[in-house]
Design an enzyme around this catalytic site. Structure first.
Site, PDB file in Angstrom:
ATOM      1  N   TYR A  55       0.788  -1.085   0.149  1.00  0.00           N
ATOM      2  CA  TYR A  55       0.063  -0.058  -0.125  1.00  0.00           C
ATOM      3  C   TYR A  55       0.944   1.219  -0.044  1.00  0.00           C
ATOM      4  CZ  TYR A  55      -3.754  -3.368   1.408  1.00  0.00           C
ATOM      5  OH  TYR A  55      -4.496  -4.326   1.608  1.00  0.00           O
ATOM      6  N   HIS A 121      -0.610 -12.162   1.556  1.00  0.00           N
ATOM      7  CA  HIS A 121      -1.620 -11.295   0.634  1.00  0.00           C
ATOM      8  C   HIS A 121      -2.226 -11.969  -0.578  1.00  0.00           C
ATOM      9  CE1 HIS A 121      -2.220  -6.751  -0.245  1.00  0.00           C
ATOM     10  NE2 HIS A 121      -3.386  -7.446  -0.098  1.00  0.00           N
ATOM     11  N   PRO A 200     -16.251  -4.184   2.691  1.00  0.00           N
ATOM     12  CA  PRO A 200     -17.136  -4.742   2.965  1.00  0.00           C
ATOM     13  C   PRO A 200     -18.257  -3.744   2.653  1.00  0.00           C
ATOM     14  CG  PRO A 200     -16.305  -3.752   4.819  1.00  0.00           C
ATOM     15  CD  PRO A 200     -15.188  -3.784   3.916  1.00  0.00           C
ATOM     16  N   LEU A 201     -17.927  -2.587   2.110  1.00  0.00           N
ATOM     17  CA  LEU A 201     -18.935  -1.612   1.588  1.00  0.00           C
ATOM     18  C   LEU A 201     -18.538  -1.450  -0.046  1.00  0.00           C
ATOM     19  CD1 LEU A 201     -18.446   1.142   4.382  1.00  0.00           C
ATOM     20  CD2 LEU A 201     -20.525  -0.119   3.888  1.00  0.00           C
ATOM     21  N   ARG A 203     -16.135  -1.113  -1.975  1.00  0.00           N
ATOM     22  CA  ARG A 203     -14.954  -0.255  -2.417  1.00  0.00           C
ATOM     23  C   ARG A 203     -15.736   1.218  -2.399  1.00  0.00           C
ATOM     24  NH1 ARG A 203     -10.830  -3.200  -3.843  1.00  0.00           N
ATOM     25  NH2 ARG A 203     -11.439  -5.165  -4.368  1.00  0.00           N
ATOM     26  N   PHE A 205     -18.990   1.815  -2.890  1.00  0.00           N
ATOM     27  CA  PHE A 205     -20.099   2.025  -3.659  1.00  0.00           C
ATOM     28  C   PHE A 205     -21.423   1.792  -3.003  1.00  0.00           C
ATOM     29  CE2 PHE A 205     -23.149   1.001  -7.111  1.00  0.00           C
ATOM     30  CZ  PHE A 205     -22.932   1.732  -8.160  1.00  0.00           C
TER      31      PHE A 205
END
Length: 324
Positions: A55, A121, A200-201, A203, A205
């Site tokens: 990241y 990962h 969980p959202l 990304r 959206f």
């Protein structure tokens, strides 16, 4: 906030994903606000703080390290290794030497002497036993406390677990991504592996905040995702509108409803919604204690059926390394 168990590891029922503070979702945010968001999360009972070596190409680990430097004992610190960026997208590495190299580099960037939860990962399926043997060595040396795996198949989870106990699986799970439900989640439960849903959202959206692709920064990675592509975007937006109506009945936001749906998937589920702002963090945390009845769950499932989602999760350059 209530707590939950990932294997033997106790954490707050909701974690914080830090990727977007340094990576993927447009121009980097304000580091001061990101650090304040991490501090506020800890105040609210969030303990699982999640990052990865890729990241921001290490910048996110450095940011998290600065944020927790004076409060390390409050944090269950998770990071990851294994993705290698290439010109064509990404590849994976799982050889023992690379496992150790990545761990040492992450410890240095984070400014800590151990990581609480260290994830593979992405899986290198040709050498799972070698990878997990190296990870077991890191546990024996005290550099890592618990081990996790991300975006893995049921077979890969079993192979890894046979070498050293897997504490957590981190995979995408939300109202519009349910691929782990048939085989992978049951495998985790059979083996006592906790589940940590990322995105969980959807990304962002499913919060309803994104009403047009033009709302996204020019360098936002979501512009390259099939579900945000022309044609798919409007079909997926209809799902959010259905959620918005249900959320209004309960006096919550669509994002809180979608997040509570994930939270209700089991006491072994600890989602890690990502944000770089305190306002959204507090909205997310409120969903951790939002009660949903069986009827609520049924209505949410009907409003956002998996069959209604348009587009794949990833383009092929990324998808080929997921779920192996």
């Amino acid at each position: 906030m209530p707590t939950r168990k990932l294997g033997e590891l106790e954490v707050g029922a909701q974690g914080l994903g830090c990727m977007g503070m340094s990576h993927a979702y447009g121009v980097r945010g304000n580091d001061d606000e990101s650090i304040a968001t991490i501090h506020r999360a800890l105040e609210l009972g969030v303990t699982l703080i999640d990052t990865a070596n890729v990241y921001g190409r290490g910048a996110n680990e450095e940011l998290v390290g600065r944020a927790i430097a004076d409060r390390r004992d409050q944090v269950v610190l998770a990071t990851k290794f294994g993705i290698v960026f290439t010109e064509g997208g990404q590849s994976v590495r799982g050889d023992a030497a690379y496992v150790r190299q990545c761990c040492e580099e992450s410890l240095r960037r984070l400014g800590v002497d151990h990581v609480d939860l260290y994830y593979q990962h992405r899986v290198d399926p040709e050498r799972i036993e070698e990878t997990w043997g190296a990870l077991a060595d890191l546990v024996a040396e005290g550099k890592v406390r618990y081990l996790g795996i991300s975006e893995a198949s049921a077979e890969s989870i079993r192979r890894a677990h046979a070498v050293h106990p897997v504490t957590a699986l981190q995979s995408e799970w939300s109202l519009w991504t349910r691929g782990i439900e048939d085989e992978i989640a049951p495998t985790c439960r059979e083996l006592g592996v906790g589940i940590v849903p990322f995105s969980p959202l959807g990304r962002g959206f499913l919060t309803g905040a994104v009403t047009s692709v033009q709302d996204l920064p020019a360098d936002d990675m979501r512009r390259s995702l099939p579900r945000f592509a022309e044609g798919n975007f409007d079909r997926n937006l209809a799902i959010v509108e259905s959620l918005r109506k249900l959320a209004a009945e309960k006096g919550v936001t669509p994002g809180q409803l979608a997040l509570a749906w994930v939270q209700h998937k089991g006491s072994d589920v600890v989602p890690i919604p990502g944000t770089k702002r305190r306002t959204y963090l507090e909205e997310n945390v409120a969903a951790a204690t939002l009660e949903l009845s069986a009827e609520d769950i049924e209505r949410i499932d009907a409003a956002a059926p998996a069959s209604a989602v348009a587009g794949e999760r990833y383009p092929e350059s990324i998808a080929r390394n997921a779920g192996r």
